[in-house]
Design an enzyme around this catalytic site. Structure first.
Site, PDB file in Angstrom:
ATOM      1  N   HIS A 117       0.639  -1.266  -0.142  1.00 53.89           N
ATOM      2  CA  HIS A 117      -0.009  -0.168  -0.165  1.00 53.89           C
ATOM      3  C   HIS A 117       0.968   1.226  -0.009  1.00 53.89           C
ATOM      4  O   HIS A 117       2.100   1.160   0.627  1.00 53.89           O
ATOM      5  CB  HIS A 117      -0.987   0.309   1.242  1.00 53.89           C
ATOM      6  CG  HIS A 117      -1.905   0.940   1.378  1.00 53.89           C
ATOM      7  ND1 HIS A 117      -1.632   2.248   1.645  1.00 53.89           N
ATOM      8  CD2 HIS A 117      -3.260   0.810   1.219  1.00 53.89           C
ATOM      9  CE1 HIS A 117      -2.734   2.820   1.603  1.00 53.89           C
ATOM     10  NE2 HIS A 117      -3.744   2.248   1.408  1.00 53.89           N
ATOM     11  N   ASP A 194       3.540  -3.842   7.960  1.00 62.45           N
ATOM     12  CA  ASP A 194       2.129  -3.092   8.148  1.00 62.45           C
ATOM     13  C   ASP A 194       0.801  -4.056   8.111  1.00 62.45           C
ATOM     14  O   ASP A 194       0.850  -5.113   7.410  1.00 62.45           O
ATOM     15  CB  ASP A 194       2.178  -2.682   6.498  1.00 62.45           C
ATOM     16  CG  ASP A 194       0.709  -1.837   6.156  1.00 62.45           C
ATOM     17  OD1 ASP A 194      -0.332  -2.140   6.965  1.00 62.45           O
ATOM     18  OD2 ASP A 194       0.393  -1.384   4.964  1.00 62.45           O
ATOM     19  N   GLN A 197      -4.224  -4.779   7.229  1.00 61.21           N
ATOM     20  CA  GLN A 197      -5.207  -6.022   6.653  1.00 61.21           C
ATOM     21  C   GLN A 197      -5.110  -7.363   7.525  1.00 61.21           C
ATOM     22  O   GLN A 197      -5.808  -8.272   7.162  1.00 61.21           O
ATOM     23  CB  GLN A 197      -5.350  -6.249   5.209  1.00 61.21           C
ATOM     24  CG  GLN A 197      -5.565  -4.909   4.414  1.00 61.21           C
ATOM     25  CD  GLN A 197      -6.819  -4.410   4.405  1.00 61.21           C
ATOM     26  OE1 GLN A 197      -7.618  -5.297   4.867  1.00 61.21           O
ATOM     27  NE2 GLN A 197      -7.070  -3.338   3.960  1.00 61.21           N
ATOM     28  N   LYS A 220     -10.664  -0.409  10.591  1.00 55.50           N
ATOM     29  CA  LYS A 220     -10.926  -1.674   9.873  1.00 55.50           C
ATOM     30  C   LYS A 220     -11.396  -2.815  10.561  1.00 55.50           C
ATOM     31  O   LYS A 220     -11.429  -3.962  10.200  1.00 55.50           O
ATOM     32  CB  LYS A 220      -9.571  -1.959   8.817  1.00 55.50           C
ATOM     33  CG  LYS A 220      -9.275  -1.063   7.819  1.00 55.50           C
ATOM     34  CD  LYS A 220      -7.876  -1.370   7.075  1.00 55.50           C
ATOM     35  CE  LYS A 220      -7.483  -0.023   6.389  1.00 55.50           C
ATOM     36  NZ  LYS A 220      -8.348   0.097   5.089  1.00 55.50           N
ATOM     37  N   CYS A 359      -4.753   2.109  -3.639  1.00 59.28           N
ATOM     38  CA  CYS A 359      -3.563   2.699  -3.148  1.00 59.28           C
ATOM     39  C   CYS A 359      -2.491   1.931  -3.384  1.00 59.28           C
ATOM     40  O   CYS A 359      -1.411   1.679  -2.402  1.00 59.28           O
ATOM     41  CB  CYS A 359      -3.854   3.140  -1.750  1.00 59.28           C
ATOM     42  SG  CYS A 359      -4.977   4.259  -1.349  1.00 59.28           S
TER      43      CYS A 359
HETATM   44  N1  PMP Z   1      -1.866  -0.602   4.463  1.00 61.38           N
HETATM   45  C1  PMP Z   1      -2.755  -1.162   4.098  1.00 61.38           C
HETATM   46  C2  PMP Z   1      -2.640  -2.715   3.866  1.00 61.38           C
HETATM   47  C3  PMP Z   1      -4.174  -0.652   4.005  1.00 61.38           C
HETATM   48  O1  PMP Z   1      -5.116  -1.691   3.648  1.00 61.38           O
HETATM   49  C4  PMP Z   1      -4.412   0.544   4.571  1.00 61.38           C
HETATM   50  C5  PMP Z   1      -5.896   1.109   4.410  1.00 61.38           C
HETATM   51  N2  PMP Z   1      -6.449   1.017   2.979  1.00 61.38           N
HETATM   52  C6  PMP Z   1      -3.423   1.234   4.879  1.00 61.38           C
HETATM   53  C7  PMP Z   1      -2.128   0.724   5.132  1.00 61.38           C
HETATM   54  C8  PMP Z   1      -3.589   2.625   5.490  1.00 61.38           C
HETATM   55  O2  PMP Z   1      -4.679   2.833   6.553  1.00 61.38           O
HETATM   56  P1  PMP Z   1      -5.202   4.263   6.986  1.00 61.38           P
HETATM   57  O3  PMP Z   1      -5.638   4.742   5.955  1.00 61.38           O
HETATM   58  O4  PMP Z   1      -6.261   3.502   8.200  1.00 61.38           O
HETATM   59  O5  PMP Z   1      -3.986   4.840   7.775  1.00 61.38           O
END
Ligand code: PMP
Length: 407
Positions: A117, A194, A197, A220, A359
Protein backbone atom coordinates in the site's frame (compact mmCIF):
# COMPACT_ATOMS: atom_id res chain seq x y z
CA UNK A 1 -20.59 -21.46 6.93
CA UNK A 2 -20.35 -19.86 10.36
CA UNK A 3 -22.88 -17.37 11.69
CA UNK A 4 -22.98 -13.83 10.33
CA UNK A 5 -23.00 -11.01 12.91
CA UNK A 6 -25.04 -8.65 10.78
CA UNK A 7 -27.59 -8.10 13.56
CA UNK A 8 -24.89 -6.42 15.71
CA UNK A 9 -24.34 -3.62 13.17
CA UNK A 10 -26.93 -0.81 13.23
CA UNK A 11 -26.07 0.53 9.76
CA UNK A 12 -26.61 -2.90 8.21
CA UNK A 13 -29.77 -3.52 10.19
CA UNK A 14 -31.14 -0.19 9.00
CA UNK A 15 -30.29 -1.09 5.39
CA UNK A 16 -31.39 -4.70 4.92
CA UNK A 17 -30.90 -4.56 1.14
CA UNK A 18 -27.33 -3.31 1.36
CA UNK A 19 -24.53 -5.72 0.42
CA UNK A 20 -21.50 -4.10 2.00
CA UNK A 21 -18.44 -5.74 0.43
CA UNK A 22 -15.85 -3.06 1.12
CA UNK A 23 -14.63 -3.96 4.59
CA UNK A 24 -10.97 -3.86 3.56
CA UNK A 25 -11.50 -0.10 3.08
CA UNK A 26 -13.31 0.30 6.38
CA UNK A 27 -15.49 -1.95 8.49
CA UNK A 28 -18.95 -1.20 9.78
CA UNK A 29 -19.24 -0.58 13.54
CA UNK A 30 -21.09 -2.80 15.98
CA UNK A 31 -23.48 -1.27 18.51
CA UNK A 32 -21.15 -2.26 21.36
CA UNK A 33 -18.45 0.06 19.99
CA UNK A 34 -20.84 2.96 19.39
CA UNK A 35 -22.28 2.53 22.89
CA UNK A 36 -18.83 2.51 24.51
CA UNK A 37 -17.86 5.77 22.82
CA UNK A 38 -21.12 7.43 23.70
CA UNK A 39 -20.82 6.29 27.33
CA UNK A 40 -17.30 7.72 27.52
CA UNK A 41 -18.49 11.13 26.34
CA UNK A 42 -21.55 11.02 28.57
CA UNK A 43 -19.77 9.96 31.76
CA UNK A 44 -15.97 10.28 31.66
CA UNK A 45 -14.96 12.98 29.18
CA UNK A 46 -12.18 15.41 30.19
CA UNK A 47 -8.69 16.19 28.96
CA UNK A 48 -6.53 13.39 30.40
CA UNK A 49 -3.09 13.69 32.02
CA UNK A 50 -3.77 17.33 32.96
CA UNK A 51 -6.35 17.76 35.67
CA UNK A 52 -6.07 17.01 39.35
CA UNK A 53 -9.84 16.64 39.51
CA UNK A 54 -11.55 13.28 39.55
CA UNK A 55 -13.12 13.50 36.09
CA UNK A 56 -9.76 14.05 34.42
CA UNK A 57 -8.30 11.20 36.42
CA UNK A 58 -11.13 9.00 35.15
CA UNK A 59 -10.48 10.02 31.55
CA UNK A 60 -6.78 9.25 32.05
CA UNK A 61 -7.66 5.83 33.45
CA UNK A 62 -9.97 5.08 30.53
CA UNK A 63 -7.20 5.96 28.08
CA UNK A 64 -4.69 3.82 29.97
CA UNK A 65 -7.10 0.89 30.17
CA UNK A 66 -7.80 1.16 26.44
CA UNK A 67 -4.09 0.94 25.67
CA UNK A 68 -3.69 -2.13 27.87
CA UNK A 69 -6.70 -3.76 26.22
CA UNK A 70 -5.58 -3.09 22.66
CA UNK A 71 -2.01 -4.19 23.43
CA UNK A 72 -3.36 -7.49 24.77
CA UNK A 73 -5.40 -7.94 21.60
CA UNK A 74 -2.29 -7.73 19.43
CA UNK A 75 -0.20 -9.89 21.75
CA UNK A 76 2.00 -7.10 23.10
CA UNK A 77 2.78 -7.60 26.80
CA UNK A 78 4.56 -4.26 27.33
CA UNK A 79 1.58 -1.94 26.72
CA UNK A 80 3.73 1.21 26.91
CA UNK A 81 5.26 0.09 23.63
CA UNK A 82 1.90 0.62 21.91
CA UNK A 83 1.78 4.15 20.52
CA UNK A 84 -1.70 5.32 19.56
CA UNK A 85 -1.71 7.00 16.16
CA UNK A 86 -4.39 8.14 13.70
CA UNK A 87 -3.98 4.81 11.95
CA UNK A 88 -1.56 2.72 9.93
CA UNK A 89 -0.49 5.62 7.75
CA UNK A 90 0.61 7.72 10.68
CA UNK A 91 2.23 4.74 12.39
CA UNK A 92 4.38 3.93 9.36
CA UNK A 93 5.25 7.59 8.83
CA UNK A 94 6.29 7.73 12.48
CA UNK A 95 8.82 4.92 11.96
CA UNK A 96 10.04 6.25 8.63
CA UNK A 97 10.48 9.74 10.05
CA UNK A 98 11.73 9.08 13.57
CA UNK A 99 13.85 6.01 12.81
CA UNK A 100 14.48 6.18 9.07
CA UNK A 101 15.75 9.72 8.74
CA UNK A 102 18.05 9.25 11.75
CA UNK A 103 19.49 5.86 10.80
CA UNK A 104 19.51 5.49 7.01
CA UNK A 105 22.71 6.80 5.43
CA UNK A 106 23.81 7.55 1.88
CA UNK A 107 24.48 4.30 0.05
CA UNK A 108 22.16 2.27 2.29
CA UNK A 109 19.24 0.27 0.94
CA UNK A 110 15.60 -0.02 1.99
CA UNK A 111 13.61 -3.02 0.83
CA UNK A 112 9.83 -3.03 0.35
CA UNK A 113 7.73 -5.49 -1.65
CA UNK A 114 5.73 -5.10 -4.84
CA UNK A 115 2.53 -5.65 -2.83
CA UNK A 116 2.70 -2.56 -0.66
CA UNK A 117 0.00 0.00 0.00
CA UNK A 118 1.30 3.52 -0.65
CA UNK A 119 1.39 4.03 3.14
CA UNK A 120 4.21 1.48 3.37
CA UNK A 121 5.89 2.48 0.12
CA UNK A 122 6.01 6.25 -0.22
CA UNK A 123 7.37 7.04 3.28
CA UNK A 124 10.32 4.70 2.56
CA UNK A 125 10.76 6.06 -0.94
CA UNK A 126 10.97 9.54 0.58
CA UNK A 127 13.47 8.47 3.27
CA UNK A 128 15.60 6.91 0.53
CA UNK A 129 15.47 10.07 -1.58
CA UNK A 130 16.24 12.35 1.36
CA UNK A 131 19.13 10.23 2.63
CA UNK A 132 20.69 9.23 -0.69
CA UNK A 133 19.74 5.60 -0.15
CA UNK A 134 18.22 3.17 -2.68
CA UNK A 135 14.71 1.74 -2.52
CA UNK A 136 14.58 -1.89 -3.68
CA UNK A 137 11.24 -3.48 -4.52
CA UNK A 138 11.04 -7.23 -3.96
CA UNK A 139 9.42 -9.09 -6.89
CA UNK A 140 6.33 -11.27 -6.51
CA UNK A 141 5.46 -14.77 -7.68
CA UNK A 142 2.92 -15.33 -10.45
CA UNK A 143 0.14 -15.51 -7.85
CA UNK A 144 1.21 -12.33 -6.02
CA UNK A 145 3.10 -13.77 -3.08
CA UNK A 146 6.41 -12.31 -1.96
CA UNK A 147 9.15 -14.20 -3.82
CA UNK A 148 11.32 -15.31 -0.91
CA UNK A 149 14.21 -16.44 -3.12
CA UNK A 150 14.25 -13.06 -4.79
CA UNK A 151 14.16 -11.41 -1.38
CA UNK A 152 17.19 -13.44 -0.25
CA UNK A 153 19.04 -12.18 -3.30
CA UNK A 154 17.90 -8.60 -2.77
CA UNK A 155 19.00 -8.04 0.84
CA UNK A 156 22.63 -7.45 1.70
CA UNK A 157 25.02 -5.72 4.05
CA UNK A 158 23.63 -2.27 3.10
CA UNK A 159 19.99 -3.17 3.79
CA UNK A 160 18.82 -1.07 6.74
CA UNK A 161 15.07 -1.70 6.60
CA UNK A 162 12.76 -4.41 5.27
CA UNK A 163 9.16 -3.12 5.25
CA UNK A 164 6.28 -5.33 4.13
CA UNK A 165 2.59 -5.93 4.64
CA UNK A 166 1.31 -8.86 6.69
CA UNK A 167 -1.72 -9.04 4.39
CA UNK A 168 -2.16 -7.27 1.05
CA UNK A 169 -5.18 -4.99 0.83
CA UNK A 170 -5.21 -5.18 -2.97
CA UNK A 171 -5.15 -8.95 -3.58
CA UNK A 172 -5.41 -10.46 -0.08
CA UNK A 173 -2.09 -12.34 0.05
CA UNK A 174 -1.17 -13.40 3.60
CA UNK A 175 2.61 -13.12 3.86
CA UNK A 176 4.79 -15.44 5.98
CA UNK A 177 5.91 -12.75 8.43
CA UNK A 178 8.55 -14.75 10.29
CA UNK A 179 10.11 -16.15 7.08
CA UNK A 180 10.48 -12.64 5.69
CA UNK A 181 11.69 -11.34 9.06
CA UNK A 182 14.33 -14.07 9.21
CA UNK A 183 15.71 -13.01 5.84
CA UNK A 184 15.77 -9.38 7.03
CA UNK A 185 17.42 -10.39 10.32
CA UNK A 186 20.16 -12.29 8.47
CA UNK A 187 21.51 -8.92 7.30
CA UNK A 188 20.65 -7.01 10.49
CA UNK A 189 17.84 -4.93 8.94
CA UNK A 190 15.00 -3.28 10.85
CA UNK A 191 11.76 -5.23 10.31
CA UNK A 192 8.62 -3.13 9.80
CA UNK A 193 5.21 -4.69 9.19
CA UNK A 194 2.05 -3.06 7.87
CA UNK A 195 -0.66 -5.03 9.68
CA UNK A 196 -3.65 -2.93 8.55
CA UNK A 197 -5.30 -5.92 6.85
CA UNK A 198 -4.16 -8.57 9.33
CA UNK A 199 -5.19 -7.39 12.80
CA UNK A 200 -8.90 -7.15 11.86
CA UNK A 201 -9.00 -10.65 10.41
CA UNK A 202 -6.65 -13.02 12.24
CA UNK A 203 -4.92 -13.60 15.54
CA UNK A 204 -1.77 -11.47 15.66
CA UNK A 205 0.79 -12.02 18.41
CA UNK A 206 3.31 -9.20 18.22
CA UNK A 207 5.62 -10.64 20.87
CA UNK A 208 5.76 -13.96 19.03
CA UNK A 209 6.71 -12.29 15.74
CA UNK A 210 10.34 -11.55 15.11
CA UNK A 211 9.63 -7.98 14.00
CA UNK A 212 10.53 -4.51 15.29
CA UNK A 213 7.44 -2.49 14.36
CA UNK A 214 3.85 -3.41 13.57
CA UNK A 215 1.23 -0.89 12.40
CA UNK A 216 -2.57 -1.18 12.28
CA UNK A 217 -5.80 0.85 11.97
CA UNK A 218 -8.82 0.77 14.27
CA UNK A 219 -11.43 1.58 11.64
CA UNK A 220 -10.85 -1.66 9.73
CA UNK A 221 -11.46 -3.80 12.84
CA UNK A 222 -14.89 -2.57 13.98
CA UNK A 223 -13.36 0.44 15.75
CA UNK A 224 -13.77 4.13 14.98
CA UNK A 225 -11.90 6.14 12.36
CA UNK A 226 -9.05 8.29 13.62
CA UNK A 227 -7.28 5.76 15.83
CA UNK A 228 -4.76 3.01 15.25
CA UNK A 229 -1.45 1.98 16.62
CA UNK A 230 2.20 1.25 16.30
CA UNK A 231 3.64 -1.60 18.34
CA UNK A 232 7.40 -1.43 18.71
CA UNK A 233 10.35 -2.94 20.52
CA UNK A 234 11.13 -0.96 23.67
CA UNK A 235 14.89 -0.96 23.08
CA UNK A 236 14.40 0.71 19.70
CA UNK A 237 11.63 3.11 20.76
CA UNK A 238 13.81 4.31 23.66
CA UNK A 239 16.61 5.32 21.29
CA UNK A 240 14.33 7.19 18.86
CA UNK A 241 13.70 10.91 19.00
CA UNK A 242 10.12 12.18 19.00
CA UNK A 243 8.75 13.15 15.63
CA UNK A 244 6.14 15.64 16.83
CA UNK A 245 6.52 18.16 19.64
CA UNK A 246 4.05 19.80 22.00
CA UNK A 247 2.00 18.99 25.06
CA UNK A 248 2.19 15.66 26.88
CA UNK A 249 5.38 14.43 25.18
CA UNK A 250 7.81 16.56 27.20
CA UNK A 251 9.46 16.14 30.59
CA UNK A 252 11.06 19.59 31.05
CA UNK A 253 11.08 22.57 28.71
CA UNK A 254 13.88 25.10 29.16
CA UNK A 255 14.33 28.12 26.94
CA UNK A 256 17.00 26.44 24.86
CA UNK A 257 16.28 22.71 25.14
CA UNK A 258 13.70 20.16 26.22
CA UNK A 259 13.70 16.61 27.52
CA UNK A 260 11.16 13.95 26.69
CA UNK A 261 8.47 12.07 28.53
CA UNK A 262 8.64 8.28 28.88
CA UNK A 263 6.98 5.81 26.51
CA UNK A 264 4.37 5.90 25.13
CA UNK A 265 3.87 9.65 25.72
CA UNK A 266 7.10 10.60 23.95
CA UNK A 267 5.39 9.76 20.66
CA UNK A 268 1.91 11.11 21.47
CA UNK A 269 2.13 14.90 21.29
CA UNK A 270 -1.04 16.84 22.05
CA UNK A 271 -4.44 15.92 23.48
CA UNK A 272 -4.94 12.20 22.93
CA UNK A 273 -7.90 10.68 21.14
CA UNK A 274 -9.44 9.07 24.23
CA UNK A 275 -12.95 8.34 22.96
CA UNK A 276 -11.65 6.56 19.89
CA UNK A 277 -9.18 4.58 22.01
CA UNK A 278 -12.12 3.53 24.19
CA UNK A 279 -14.02 2.56 21.04
CA UNK A 280 -11.08 0.57 19.75
CA UNK A 281 -10.80 -1.29 23.06
CA UNK A 282 -14.51 -2.13 22.78
CA UNK A 283 -13.85 -3.39 19.24
CA UNK A 284 -11.17 -5.71 20.65
CA UNK A 285 -13.70 -7.03 23.19
CA UNK A 286 -16.22 -7.50 20.42
CA UNK A 287 -13.82 -9.41 18.14
CA UNK A 288 -12.49 -11.54 21.00
CA UNK A 289 -16.10 -12.38 21.83
CA UNK A 290 -16.37 -13.95 18.38
CA UNK A 291 -12.83 -15.36 18.39
CA UNK A 292 -10.29 -14.41 15.74
CA UNK A 293 -10.07 -17.97 14.44
CA UNK A 294 -13.82 -17.90 13.85
CA UNK A 295 -13.50 -14.50 12.12
CA UNK A 296 -10.89 -15.86 9.72
CA UNK A 297 -12.71 -19.09 8.95
CA UNK A 298 -15.97 -17.18 8.32
CA UNK A 299 -14.20 -14.97 5.78
CA UNK A 300 -12.29 -17.83 4.17
CA UNK A 301 -15.53 -19.76 3.64
CA UNK A 302 -16.99 -16.75 1.82
CA UNK A 303 -13.79 -16.26 -0.20
CA UNK A 304 -13.92 -19.92 -1.27
CA UNK A 305 -17.58 -19.61 -2.17
CA UNK A 306 -17.12 -16.42 -4.19
CA UNK A 307 -14.00 -17.77 -5.91
CA UNK A 308 -15.83 -20.90 -7.04
CA UNK A 309 -18.85 -18.89 -8.19
CA UNK A 310 -16.65 -16.45 -10.12
CA UNK A 311 -14.83 -19.35 -11.79
CA UNK A 312 -18.14 -20.07 -13.56
CA UNK A 313 -18.53 -16.54 -14.92
CA UNK A 314 -16.95 -16.03 -18.32
CA UNK A 315 -14.26 -13.36 -18.55
CA UNK A 316 -13.58 -13.08 -14.82
CA UNK A 317 -9.97 -13.16 -13.67
CA UNK A 318 -9.22 -13.43 -9.94
CA UNK A 319 -5.86 -12.19 -8.65
CA UNK A 320 -3.84 -13.46 -5.71
CA UNK A 321 -3.03 -16.89 -4.30
CA UNK A 322 -5.42 -19.71 -3.36
CA UNK A 323 -8.10 -18.84 -0.76
CA UNK A 324 -6.07 -20.65 1.95
CA UNK A 325 -3.27 -18.10 1.51
CA UNK A 326 -5.61 -15.15 1.37
CA UNK A 327 -7.60 -13.04 3.81
CA UNK A 328 -11.19 -12.00 3.13
CA UNK A 329 -10.38 -10.24 -0.13
CA UNK A 330 -11.30 -11.21 -3.69
CA UNK A 331 -9.72 -8.93 -6.29
CA UNK A 332 -10.81 -9.46 -9.87
CA UNK A 333 -11.40 -8.05 -13.33
CA UNK A 334 -14.23 -8.78 -15.76
CA UNK A 335 -13.24 -8.78 -19.42
CA UNK A 336 -14.28 -5.66 -21.35
CA UNK A 337 -15.74 -3.90 -18.31
CA UNK A 338 -13.65 -1.29 -16.53
CA UNK A 339 -13.73 -1.89 -12.76
CA UNK A 340 -15.14 1.61 -12.20
CA UNK A 341 -18.05 0.89 -14.57
CA UNK A 342 -18.59 -2.44 -12.86
CA UNK A 343 -18.68 -0.85 -9.39
CA UNK A 344 -21.17 1.79 -10.60
CA UNK A 345 -23.49 -0.86 -12.06
CA UNK A 346 -23.19 -3.01 -8.93
CA UNK A 347 -24.11 -0.04 -6.77
CA UNK A 348 -27.52 0.09 -8.48
CA UNK A 349 -28.14 -3.36 -6.97
CA UNK A 350 -27.00 -2.26 -3.52
CA UNK A 351 -23.66 -4.03 -3.87
CA UNK A 352 -20.75 -1.98 -2.52
CA UNK A 353 -17.35 -3.00 -3.84
CA UNK A 354 -14.15 -1.03 -4.34
CA UNK A 355 -12.72 -0.38 -7.79
CA UNK A 356 -9.39 1.24 -8.43
CA UNK A 357 -5.71 0.85 -7.74
CA UNK A 358 -6.34 0.31 -3.99
CA UNK A 359 -3.50 2.72 -3.12
CA UNK A 360 -1.12 0.17 -4.61
CA UNK A 361 -0.09 1.64 -7.95
CA UNK A 362 3.27 -0.20 -8.00
CA UNK A 363 1.33 -3.49 -7.69
CA UNK A 364 -1.17 -2.56 -10.41
CA UNK A 365 1.74 -1.81 -12.75
CA UNK A 366 3.19 -5.23 -12.00
CA UNK A 367 -0.19 -6.86 -12.66
CA UNK A 368 -0.45 -4.93 -15.92
CA UNK A 369 -3.89 -3.49 -15.10
CA UNK A 370 -4.94 0.06 -14.26
CA UNK A 371 -7.36 -1.14 -11.60
CA UNK A 372 -9.19 -4.14 -10.20
CA UNK A 373 -12.59 -4.67 -8.63
CA UNK A 374 -12.33 -5.83 -5.02
CA UNK A 375 -14.91 -7.49 -2.80
CA UNK A 376 -13.92 -7.86 0.84
CA UNK A 377 -15.69 -9.68 3.65
CA UNK A 378 -16.03 -9.36 7.38
CA UNK A 379 -17.94 -10.84 10.30
CA UNK A 380 -21.29 -9.52 9.04
CA UNK A 381 -20.91 -10.82 5.48
CA UNK A 382 -23.29 -13.51 4.30
CA UNK A 383 -23.81 -15.96 1.45
CA UNK A 384 -26.58 -13.74 0.13
CA UNK A 385 -23.98 -10.98 -0.32
CA UNK A 386 -22.04 -13.36 -2.56
CA UNK A 387 -25.24 -14.23 -4.46
CA UNK A 388 -26.05 -10.54 -4.95
CA UNK A 389 -22.55 -9.78 -6.17
CA UNK A 390 -22.47 -12.60 -8.70
CA UNK A 391 -25.97 -11.72 -9.93
CA UNK A 392 -24.95 -8.08 -10.34
CA UNK A 393 -21.79 -9.04 -12.25
CA UNK A 394 -23.93 -11.13 -14.62
CA UNK A 395 -26.21 -8.14 -15.10
CA UNK A 396 -23.21 -5.91 -15.88
CA UNK A 397 -21.97 -8.43 -18.43
CA UNK A 398 -25.40 -8.48 -20.04
CA UNK A 399 -25.47 -4.67 -20.23
CA UNK A 400 -22.03 -4.56 -21.83
CA UNK A 401 -22.94 -7.34 -24.27
CA UNK A 402 -26.10 -5.55 -25.42
CA UNK A 403 -26.00 -4.33 -29.05
CA UNK A 404 -26.86 -0.75 -28.07
CA UNK A 405 -23.49 -0.39 -26.42
CA UNK A 406 -21.56 -1.84 -29.36
CA UNK A 407 -20.82 0.46 -32.31
N1 PMP B 1 -1.86 -0.44 4.60
C1 PMP B 1 -2.81 -1.24 4.14
C2 PMP B 1 -2.46 -2.64 3.73
C3 PMP B 1 -4.13 -0.77 4.06
O1 PMP B 1 -5.09 -1.56 3.60
C4 PMP B 1 -4.42 0.54 4.46
C5 PMP B 1 -5.82 1.11 4.37
N2 PMP B 1 -6.39 0.97 3.11
C6 PMP B 1 -3.38 1.33 4.95
C7 PMP B 1 -2.12 0.80 5.01
C8 PMP B 1 -3.62 2.72 5.42
O2 PMP B 1 -4.45 2.69 6.53
P1 PMP B 1 -5.12 4.04 7.09
O3 PMP B 1 -5.73 4.73 5.91
O4 PMP B 1 -6.14 3.55 8.06
O5 PMP B 1 -4.04 4.83 7.72
Amino acid sequence: MTVSRRADFPLLVANPELHYLDSAATSQKPKAVLDAMRAYYEHDNANPHRGAYDLSVRATQRYHDARTRVARFIGLADADCLIFTRGTTEALNLVATAWGHANVQAGDEIVVTGLEHHANFVPWQQVARARGAALRVCPLTEDQRVDLDALRGLVGSRTRVVAFSHVSNAVGTVNPVNDIAQIARSVGALVVVDGAQAVPHMRVGFDALDVDFYAFSGHKMCGPMGIGGLAGRRAILETMSPYQFGGDMIEFVRDDYSTWNVLPHKFEAGTPNVADAVGLAAACDYLDGIGMDAVLSHERALVRLLSSRLAEVEGVHVFGPQPEQRSGVVSFTVADIHPHDLATILDKDGVCIRAGHHCAQPLMRRLGVPATARASFYVYSEERDVDALVRAIERARAIFASPQLVE
